[in-house]
Write an enzyme that holds these catalytic residues in place. Structure first.
Site, short mmCIF file in Angstrom:
data_model
loop_
_atom_site.label_atom_id
_atom_site.label_comp_id
_atom_site.label_asym_id
_atom_site.label_seq_id
_atom_site.Cartn_x
_atom_site.Cartn_y
_atom_site.Cartn_z
N ASP A 279 68.35 67.80 -44.59
CA ASP A 279 69.69 67.24 -44.83
C ASP A 279 70.63 67.51 -43.66
O ASP A 279 70.32 68.29 -42.76
CB ASP A 279 70.30 67.80 -46.13
CG ASP A 279 70.11 69.31 -46.28
OD1 ASP A 279 69.88 70.00 -45.28
OD2 ASP A 279 70.19 69.80 -47.42
N HIS B 185 69.91 73.40 -56.55
CA HIS B 185 69.70 72.19 -55.75
C HIS B 185 68.56 72.41 -54.75
O HIS B 185 68.30 73.53 -54.33
CB HIS B 185 70.98 71.69 -55.08
CG HIS B 185 71.53 72.54 -53.98
ND1 HIS B 185 72.89 72.66 -53.74
CD2 HIS B 185 70.95 73.30 -53.02
CE1 HIS B 185 73.09 73.44 -52.69
NE2 HIS B 185 71.92 73.84 -52.24
N GLU C 282 71.93 67.58 -55.79
CA GLU C 282 72.68 68.39 -56.73
C GLU C 282 72.25 68.07 -58.16
O GLU C 282 71.55 67.07 -58.39
CB GLU C 282 74.19 68.09 -56.57
CG GLU C 282 74.74 68.38 -55.16
CD GLU C 282 74.99 69.87 -54.90
OE1 GLU C 282 74.26 70.73 -55.46
OE2 GLU C 282 75.90 70.17 -54.11
C1 F6R Z 1 69.85 73.44 -46.46
C2 F6R Z 1 69.56 72.95 -47.81
C3 F6R Z 1 70.02 73.70 -49.01
C4 F6R Z 1 69.83 75.21 -48.90
C5 F6R Z 1 70.39 75.90 -50.14
C6 F6R Z 1 70.28 77.40 -50.02
O1 F6R Z 1 69.26 72.59 -45.49
O2 F6R Z 1 68.96 71.96 -47.96
O3 F6R Z 1 69.33 73.22 -50.14
O4 F6R Z 1 68.46 75.49 -48.77
O5 F6R Z 1 71.73 75.55 -50.28
O6 F6R Z 1 71.12 77.83 -49.00
P1 F6R Z 1 71.16 79.35 -48.55
O7 F6R Z 1 69.83 79.64 -47.94
O8 F6R Z 1 72.27 79.41 -47.53
O9 F6R Z 1 71.42 80.15 -49.77
#
Ligand code: F6R
Length: 251
Positions: free
Chosen positions: A67, A138, A143
């Site tokens: 993303d 997510h 979401e």
């Molecule tokens: C990031 C993504 C998100 C993250 C998720 C967890 O490219 O796709 O799904 O993997 O928000 O984020 P962290 O690792 O910062 O807790």
């Protein structure tokens, strides 16, 4: 679904690093799907360290990030393009032309999402998709409410995601409210999926994704539709899992 539980986040990250190194050793022309965020930072750090020691060759791989924020240019300090360059791509022998991230500055995000989906297909699909897990379960920026057959598209981020990610924006910087994300259907088409989740703040999302009812309210639960998914956790993220988890592997 295979579940690997390690004592610490560092050990869980090391396990994921080994999975990635094994993948590119076995198939040097692997197509990898990659996430950003806080969780994979330790994995990327280990990959850099191993590469500096002579382990891991990225010369033939292709990457697709899951993303990118809409409205951020490639060079914006908070863009995922910049995150990937700084945390991995500039430190290993990957070919920049084979690294792909949705263009967050595209004037037509819907067309960009379609182009990105087409590019993944044109490369023959993704061999191994590494994912993090949001506090609201997510995957990518799919979401709660995202359809399990959704494709790469423009999405609105929820309040909880905006709050969780606000830490990555400098004070005064404008935080985008929309992103382009691979869809859940796109992710489920990857040949192998590896999810890394660490820390107590992920425990609820892990439990609802692994032990809960498969539903659009819990994007991570879609992974149970996939035949080759491995979830790597530390103890803190695994703490809400049912003790009778049949496929649990305490490695
Ligand atoms: C990031 C993504 C998100 C993250 C998720 C967890 O490219 O796709 O799904 O993997 O928000 O984020 P962290 O690792 O910062 O807790």
């Amino acid at each position: 679904m295979k579940i690997i539980i390690k004592d610490t986040a560092a050990e869980a990250s090391a396990a994921v690093t080994e999975i990635l190194l094994q993948q590119i050793a076995e198939k040097p022309a692997s197509v990898l799907g990659l996430p950003t965020g806080g969780t994979p930072l330790a994995v990327y750090a280990r990959l850099r360290e191993e590469f500096a020691k002579g382990r891991g060759s990225y010369g033939s791989i292709t990457t697709f990030n899951v993303d990118e924020y809409i409205g951020l240019s490639l060079h914006d300090p908070a863009s995922y393009a910049r995150y990937m360059r700084e945390n991995l791509f500039e430190h290993v022998n990957v070919k920049a032309s084979r690294t792909n991230i949705p263009d967050g500055s595209a004037s037509d995000p819907d067309a960009e999402a379609k182009r990105y989906e087409g590019l993944i297909a044109a490369c023959g699909g993704i061999d191994l998709m590494l994912l993090g897990l949001g506090r609201n379960a997510h995957i990518g920026f799919n979401e709660p409410g995202s359809l399990h057959h959704s494709r790469t598209r423009r999405v609105a981020l929820t309040e909880s995601t905006l709050e969780a990610n606000s830490a990555y924006f400098a004070s005064g910087a404008v935080q985008p409210t929309h992103a382009i994300t691979m869809g859940i259907g796109t992710i489920l088409q990857c040949r192998r999926i590896v999810v890394l989740a660490t820390g107590p703040e992920k425990a609820e999302a892990v439990a609802s994704s692994v032990d809960g009812v498969v539903s659009e309210a819990v994007p991570g639960s879609a992974l149970s539709h996939h035949p080759d998914t491995t979830i790597v956790l530390d103890k803190a993220a695994a703490r809400n899992l049912g003790i009778a988890q049949p496929m649990e592997l305490r490695a």
